[in-house]
Write a protein that holds these residues in place. Structure first.
Motif, short mmCIF file in Angstrom:
data_model
loop_
_atom_site.label_atom_id
_atom_site.label_comp_id
_atom_site.label_asym_id
_atom_site.label_seq_id
_atom_site.Cartn_x
_atom_site.Cartn_y
_atom_site.Cartn_z
N UNK A 1 -12.27 -7.69 2.07
CA UNK A 1 -12.66 -7.18 0.75
C UNK A 1 -12.13 -5.76 0.55
N UNK A 2 -12.27 -4.92 1.55
CA UNK A 2 -11.77 -3.54 1.45
C UNK A 2 -10.25 -3.50 1.31
N UNK A 3 -9.56 -4.36 2.04
CA UNK A 3 -8.10 -4.38 1.97
C UNK A 3 -7.62 -4.79 0.58
N UNK A 4 -8.20 -5.86 0.05
CA UNK A 4 -7.81 -6.29 -1.30
C UNK A 4 -8.10 -5.18 -2.31
N UNK A 5 -9.22 -4.51 -2.14
CA UNK A 5 -9.56 -3.42 -3.05
C UNK A 5 -8.58 -2.26 -2.94
N UNK A 6 -8.21 -1.90 -1.72
CA UNK A 6 -7.25 -0.81 -1.51
C UNK A 6 -5.90 -1.16 -2.16
N UNK A 7 -5.49 -2.41 -2.03
CA UNK A 7 -4.22 -2.83 -2.66
C UNK A 7 -4.32 -2.76 -4.18
N UNK A 8 -5.43 -3.20 -4.74
CA UNK A 8 -5.61 -3.12 -6.19
C UNK A 8 -5.62 -1.68 -6.67
N UNK A 9 -6.29 -0.81 -5.93
CA UNK A 9 -6.32 0.60 -6.32
C UNK A 9 -4.91 1.19 -6.26
N UNK A 10 -4.14 0.80 -5.26
CA UNK A 10 -2.77 1.33 -5.13
C UNK A 10 -1.88 0.83 -6.26
N UNK A 11 -1.93 -0.46 -6.55
CA UNK A 11 -1.00 -1.06 -7.52
C UNK A 11 -1.50 -0.92 -8.95
N UNK A 12 -2.77 -1.27 -9.18
CA UNK A 12 -3.29 -1.35 -10.56
C UNK A 12 -4.17 -0.16 -10.96
N UNK A 13 -4.48 0.69 -9.97
CA UNK A 13 -5.30 1.87 -10.21
C UNK A 13 -6.71 1.51 -10.68
N UNK A 14 -7.20 0.36 -10.21
CA UNK A 14 -8.56 -0.08 -10.50
C UNK A 14 -9.05 -0.96 -9.35
N UNK A 15 -10.36 -1.08 -9.24
CA UNK A 15 -10.94 -1.92 -8.19
C UNK A 15 -10.68 -3.40 -8.48
N UNK A 16 -10.60 -4.19 -7.43
CA UNK A 16 -10.53 -5.63 -7.60
C UNK A 16 -11.89 -6.09 -8.14
N UNK B 1 0.83 -1.21 0.00
CA UNK B 1 0.00 0.00 0.00
C UNK B 1 0.86 1.26 0.00
N UNK B 2 1.80 1.33 0.92
CA UNK B 2 2.61 2.54 1.06
C UNK B 2 3.46 2.82 -0.17
N UNK B 3 4.04 1.79 -0.74
CA UNK B 3 4.91 1.98 -1.90
C UNK B 3 4.12 2.42 -3.13
N UNK B 4 2.98 1.81 -3.36
CA UNK B 4 2.26 2.06 -4.62
C UNK B 4 1.19 3.13 -4.53
N UNK B 5 0.75 3.46 -3.34
CA UNK B 5 -0.18 4.59 -3.20
C UNK B 5 0.61 5.87 -2.94
N UNK B 6 1.88 5.70 -2.58
CA UNK B 6 2.79 6.78 -2.20
C UNK B 6 2.19 7.57 -1.03
N UNK B 7 1.65 6.80 -0.08
CA UNK B 7 1.08 7.38 1.14
C UNK B 7 1.59 6.58 2.33
#
Length: 182
Positions: free
Chosen positions: A153-168, A103-109
């Motif tokens: 579900x929210x965690x997987x979605x947050x990771x997808x948004x951070x890395x792939x810039x789209x919802x899981x 999350x931190x690396x790919x959301x840059x937060x």
């Protein structure tokens, strides 16, 4: 990653199915407790499958340093003629640390206690750990497991948004189970 994503999706679907079974059972009955345990453990397996799939793709496709690759792949670092390389040995990492890193690396937060999804996934992991590594009798309720599934579900979605810039893809289905076999 698509095949492994499918496996994570299947595990999460099974977890939702057992949660629905638990809802239809009498509170505190053996059947409800067993269904809640199955739901929680399957949903955590789904989370780990998704984190492993994202990690594997990041290690193979993205520019990461050797320490980041070691963290995500859970491999040790060995020296080969003075050059650091990923070894074959297992170097376990805490799931929450891998999630936080991605999350931190790919959301840059930077994560903080204000990140509700992060606090909730830590609680979910603690709930699972209490069941898997019991030090006393663990009682789980329908509400706790339902909250755990939303957290996952929210965690997987947050990771997808951070890395792939789209919802899981499974995000839009929520925690309503499909009929198994469809």
């Amino acid at each position: 990653m698509k095949e492994f994503d499918f496996f994570g999706e299947m595990l999460f679907e099974e977890a939702k199915y057992y949660l629905e079974i638990a809802k239809s059972e009498e509170d505190g009955s053996e059947h409800q407790v067993a269904s809640l345990h199955a739901s929680l453990l399957l949903s955590m397996s789904a989370l780990e499958a998704y984190v492993n799939a994202v990690s594997e793709e990041l290690v193979s496709s993205f520019e990461l340093n050797i320490y980041e690759k070691s963290l995500l792949s859970e491999k040790n670092i060995e020296l080969d003629k003075g050059i650091p390389k990923l070894g074959k040995g297992l170097k376990m990492q805490r799931l929450i640390d891998r999630i936080a890193f991605i999350y931190s690396k790919y959301s840059i937060k930077e994560l903080s206690d204000a990140d509700l999804w992060y606090m909730e996934i830590k609680q979910t992991i603690d709930l699972r750990n209490g069941l898997v590594h019991p030090k006393s009798v663990v009682q789980v309720t329908y509400t706790q497991v339902e909250k755990a599934l939303w957290s996952i579900l929210n965690t997987v979605n947050v990771l997808y948004l951070a890395v792939y810039k789209r919802k899981v893809p499974i995000y839009n289905y929520g925690i309503q189970a499909k009929v198994l076999g469809e």
